[in-house]
Motif scaffolding. Structure first.
Motif, short mmCIF file in Angstrom:
data_model
loop_
_atom_site.label_atom_id
_atom_site.label_comp_id
_atom_site.label_asym_id
_atom_site.label_seq_id
_atom_site.Cartn_x
_atom_site.Cartn_y
_atom_site.Cartn_z
N ILE A 55 0.84 -1.21 0.00
CA ILE A 55 0.00 0.00 0.00
C ILE A 55 0.87 1.25 0.00
O ILE A 55 0.64 2.19 -0.77
N GLY A 56 1.88 1.27 0.87
CA GLY A 56 2.75 2.43 0.97
C GLY A 56 3.47 2.71 -0.34
O GLY A 56 3.53 3.87 -0.81
N GLY A 185 4.63 6.75 5.77
CA GLY A 185 4.41 6.18 7.10
C GLY A 185 4.17 4.68 7.05
O GLY A 185 4.74 3.92 7.85
N LEU A 186 3.34 4.23 6.11
CA LEU A 186 3.07 2.79 5.98
C LEU A 186 4.31 2.03 5.54
O LEU A 186 4.58 0.93 6.02
N THR A 187 5.06 2.63 4.62
CA THR A 187 6.29 1.98 4.16
C THR A 187 7.28 1.84 5.30
O THR A 187 7.89 0.78 5.50
N GLY A 204 7.45 -9.37 -2.14
CA GLY A 204 5.98 -9.41 -2.09
C GLY A 204 5.40 -8.03 -1.92
O GLY A 204 4.46 -7.64 -2.62
N GLY A 205 5.94 -7.25 -0.99
CA GLY A 205 5.43 -5.91 -0.75
C GLY A 205 5.79 -4.93 -1.84
O GLY A 205 4.92 -4.25 -2.40
N GLN A 329 -9.61 -2.16 -3.72
CA GLN A 329 -9.76 -1.04 -2.78
C GLN A 329 -8.58 -0.97 -1.82
O GLN A 329 -8.07 0.11 -1.52
N GLY A 330 -8.13 -2.13 -1.34
CA GLY A 330 -7.09 -2.17 -0.32
C GLY A 330 -5.72 -1.71 -0.77
O GLY A 330 -4.89 -1.33 0.05
N ILE A 331 -5.44 -1.75 -2.09
CA ILE A 331 -4.15 -1.26 -2.59
C ILE A 331 -4.37 -0.23 -3.70
O ILE A 331 -3.93 0.92 -3.59
#
Length: 367
Positions: A55-56, A185-187, A204-205, A329-331
């Protein structure tokens, strides 16, 4: 370049991006349901950090494309003035429960199809049928007349930068604060723990996040026409929504079934979404062949069958109502910093955690 030739290019690029996404998902076991399950059952946050890192990275990448003028995030389906809060909560909740019952979300279903999982073939068909019913059939009437009546209109848009602007912050500053504050922040949160730093977790991320960014670029930049030669209107080539799209895996299941059932209807055409779904299956299949992990798998019991059928139906309904899944939606949606995407993300996670706890309670009671 002619529109038909450009469309073919966009479709092949969509397939290629999703192919990489599918291979990464198969290699790294990227799974949003698994991420929640690991936390609830073992207290292990590594797969959740993988999701948060994706997401980040997607936020930072999409923000960079937007800031440089390569794409306009305001032309996605997520950044609308209409905030259908009940749809996001109900849809996300249904999807979260459904993915637990069906052993994975929409993207995981496609990845498992590529590895020989016949249960996922059934899930895909049921998910697609219910999604179609929710878009245009009997469930669509309920969606429009009940859920979408609960709405808050935000004239400036429902994205976080727009909300900051409404609070009095200058637009460019608001955008930078939102992108670097949330995306950065998420990263950072994902990378803080040293035990997260394994090859699979990082790939993966990072790989998943970059795949979403690449899909935005393909659809929103390469596929953009300021003036379509036939309609003389702005257009995004080969998208079902008429707007720029990134990776999402609920509506594409419905569109895929629609194309297969009405193949002789020349108005039905291959789209960005369908090509993406096929790409995920192809990437997963290629990786399982390369690593010799392909194997057939079916249902083990009547209860197992029933759980997957109910789960698939809930995901098909919830994914359409919430306008996306754990990836859609989540990403993808989250990368636009749309408030609806954030609410959907939280609803999916909380509902999935609740369902997992219920399953554990039920198992302990039976024992």
């Amino acid at each position: 370049m002619e529109v038909s030739s450009a469309a073919a290019t966009i479709l092949w690029l969509a397939f290629a991006v999703a192919f990489v996404f599918g291979a990464i998902g198969q290699k790294t076991h990227f799974c949003t349901m698994g991420a929640v399950s690991d936390i609830v059952n073992m207290g292990d946050w590594n797969r959740m950090r993988m999701w948060l890192l994706a997401i980040g990275v997607a936020i930072l990448g999409a923000g960079a494309l937007h800031a440089s003028g390569q794409i306009d995030l305001g032309k996605s389906i997520y950044r609308t003035p209409v905030f259908t809060w009940l749809s996001y909560i109900v849809g996300g909740g249904c999807f979260g429960v459904g993915m637990v019952l069906a052993s994975g979300c929409g993207s995981k279903t496609l990845i498992r199809i590529g590895s020989g999982n016949l249960k996922s073939v059934v899930v895909f068909i049921v998910l697609g049928l219910v999604a179609y019913m929710t878009m245009r059939g009997v469930l669509g009437v309920f969606r429009v007349n009940v859920l979408e009546k609960a709405v808050i209109t935000l004239p400036g848009g429902q994205d976080v930068p727009a909300l900051l602007v409404a609070a009095g912050i200058e637009p460019k500053t608001a955008f930078m604060l939102a992108v670097f504050g949330i995306g950065g922040g998420l990263t950072a949160a994902a990378l803080l723990k040293r035990d997260f730093w394994t090859f699979d977790n990082l790939i993966g991320g990072l790989g998943t996040g970059l795949a979403v960014v690449a899909a935005w670029y393909v659809s929103g930049h390469l596929g953009y026409l300021a003036e379509h030669p036939e309609t003389l209107e702005e257009a995004f080539i080969a998208t079902n929504s008429g707007r720029m799209e990134s990776l999402s895996f609920v509506a594409p299941a419905a569109f895929s079934l629609d194309l297969l059932m009405l193949w002789s209807d020349t108005s039905r055409k291959m789209s960005f979404a369908i090509a993406s779904a096929l790409g995920v299956i192809g990437g997963s299949f290629a990786w399982t062949l390369l690593t010799r992990n392909f194997r057939w798998e079916g249902f083990v019991s009547v209860e197992d069958t029933a759980n997957h059928l109910v789960g698939a139906a809930l995901m098909g309904f919830g994914g359409v109502v919430a306008m996306g899944c754990t990836v859609g939606q989540g990403i993808s949606g989250f990368s636009t910093l749309a408030l609806g995407s954030i609410v959907t993300f939280l609803s999916i996670v909380l509902a999935a955690a609740g369902m997992l706890k219920f399953q554990y309670w039920r198992l302990m009671r039976e024992d």
